[in-house]
Design a protein around this motif. Structure first.
Motif, PDB file in Angstrom:
ATOM      1  N   GLU A 220      -5.280  -2.510  18.123  1.00 23.80           N
ATOM      2  CA  GLU A 220      -5.309  -3.819  17.468  1.00 23.80           C
ATOM      3  C   GLU A 220      -5.660  -3.674  15.985  1.00 23.80           C
ATOM      4  O   GLU A 220      -6.733  -3.182  15.631  1.00 23.80           O
ATOM      5  N   PHE A 221      -4.739  -4.095  15.126  1.00 26.66           N
ATOM      6  CA  PHE A 221      -5.014  -4.114  13.696  1.00 26.66           C
ATOM      7  C   PHE A 221      -5.993  -5.246  13.413  1.00 26.66           C
ATOM      8  O   PHE A 221      -5.738  -6.387  13.774  1.00 26.66           O
ATOM      9  N   ILE A 222      -7.116  -4.926  12.740  1.00 29.39           N
ATOM     10  CA  ILE A 222      -8.046  -5.988  12.374  1.00 29.39           C
ATOM     11  C   ILE A 222      -8.110  -6.177  10.857  1.00 29.39           C
ATOM     12  O   ILE A 222      -8.577  -7.199  10.387  1.00 29.39           O
ATOM     13  N   TYR A 223      -7.613  -5.194  10.103  1.00 28.12           N
ATOM     14  CA  TYR A 223      -7.565  -5.337   8.644  1.00 28.12           C
ATOM     15  C   TYR A 223      -6.524  -4.378   8.073  1.00 28.12           C
ATOM     16  O   TYR A 223      -6.424  -3.230   8.508  1.00 28.12           O
ATOM     17  N   ARG A 224      -5.769  -4.878   7.095  1.00 26.69           N
ATOM     18  CA  ARG A 224      -4.775  -4.050   6.400  1.00 26.69           C
ATOM     19  C   ARG A 224      -4.521  -4.684   5.044  1.00 26.69           C
ATOM     20  O   ARG A 224      -4.009  -5.788   4.957  1.00 26.69           O
ATOM     21  N   ASP A 225      -4.914  -3.966   3.962  1.00 31.72           N
ATOM     22  CA  ASP A 225      -4.694  -4.497   2.624  1.00 31.72           C
ATOM     23  C   ASP A 225      -4.576  -3.331   1.646  1.00 31.72           C
ATOM     24  O   ASP A 225      -5.054  -2.226   1.905  1.00 31.72           O
ATOM     25  N   ARG A 226      -3.943  -3.632   0.521  1.00 29.77           N
ATOM     26  CA  ARG A 226      -3.667  -2.602  -0.481  1.00 29.77           C
ATOM     27  C   ARG A 226      -4.913  -2.161  -1.227  1.00 29.77           C
ATOM     28  O   ARG A 226      -5.812  -2.942  -1.475  1.00 29.77           O
ATOM     29  N   ASN A 227      -4.923  -0.892  -1.583  1.00 28.54           N
ATOM     30  CA  ASN A 227      -5.871  -0.361  -2.552  1.00 28.54           C
ATOM     31  C   ASN A 227      -5.221  -0.505  -3.917  1.00 28.54           C
ATOM     32  O   ASN A 227      -4.009  -0.728  -4.023  1.00 28.54           O
ATOM     33  N   GLU A 228      -5.990  -0.349  -4.965  1.00 34.89           N
ATOM     34  CA  GLU A 228      -5.404  -0.297  -6.302  1.00 34.89           C
ATOM     35  C   GLU A 228      -4.518   0.942  -6.388  1.00 34.89           C
ATOM     36  O   GLU A 228      -4.848   1.990  -5.823  1.00 34.89           O
TER      37      GLU A 228
END
Length: 164
Positions: free
Chosen positions: A132-140
């Protein structure tokens, strides 16, 4: 609490809103960004530099707070070049690193050496519990700028031995 129909209507309106938000956060080859705020909050992730040279230490500091007890927490960091070629991916499961030790405030570092050839790179910070994906966001994004002329995506550690 309340009538079943109202509960279903409420749930569907939340799903519709979330779907629109996720669609707006999609960034071509990086894929959909996702944040299950019911399970993870106070998320921070950042590379130690915005420009690297060959063999520099690359460190990604991270921290987050969980609001549930995970089954098997895994952190992933996929990396792409500026045109969308998948270069590599790192994940804590590969190294059998235990992320959750009973402390709901998780913090740490991912460390590697820079073997990327000159280019601009993008990466994503991913937190998964089991499947289960609970977080996914870009880094700089980060830039690699070597002076040497190189080919390919990476320059791996190596040595030359010349026999006399």
């Amino acid at each position: 609490m309340g009538a079943v129909e109202q509960g279903i209507e409420y749930y569907l309106s939340k799903e519709d809103k979330l779907g629109k938000e996720q669609k707006n956060k999609t960034d071509s080859y990086f894929g959909n960004m996702f944040h299950n705020e019911y399970k993870i909050n106070q998320i921070r992730h950042q590379w130690n530099k915005d420009t690297y040279s060959l063999e520099d230490d690359m460190i990604l500091d991270f921290s987050f707070e969980l609001t549930f007890e995970p089954k098997k927490l895994i952190i992933g960091i996929p990396i792409w070049d500026k045109v969308g070629n998948s270069i590599t991916s790192f994940n804590s499961d590969y190294k059998c690193t235990k992320i959750f030790n009973g402390n709901y405030k998780v913090s740490g570092q991912f460390k590697t050496k820079c073997y990327f050839n000159p280019n601009q790179y993008g990466s994503v910070f991913v937190v998964v519990d089991g499947s289960e994906f609970i977080y996914r966001d870009r880094n700089e994004d980060f830039l690699v700028s070597n002076k040497e002329r190189v080919f390919g995506y990476v320059t791996l550690p190596h040595e030359w031995i010349v026999n006399e």
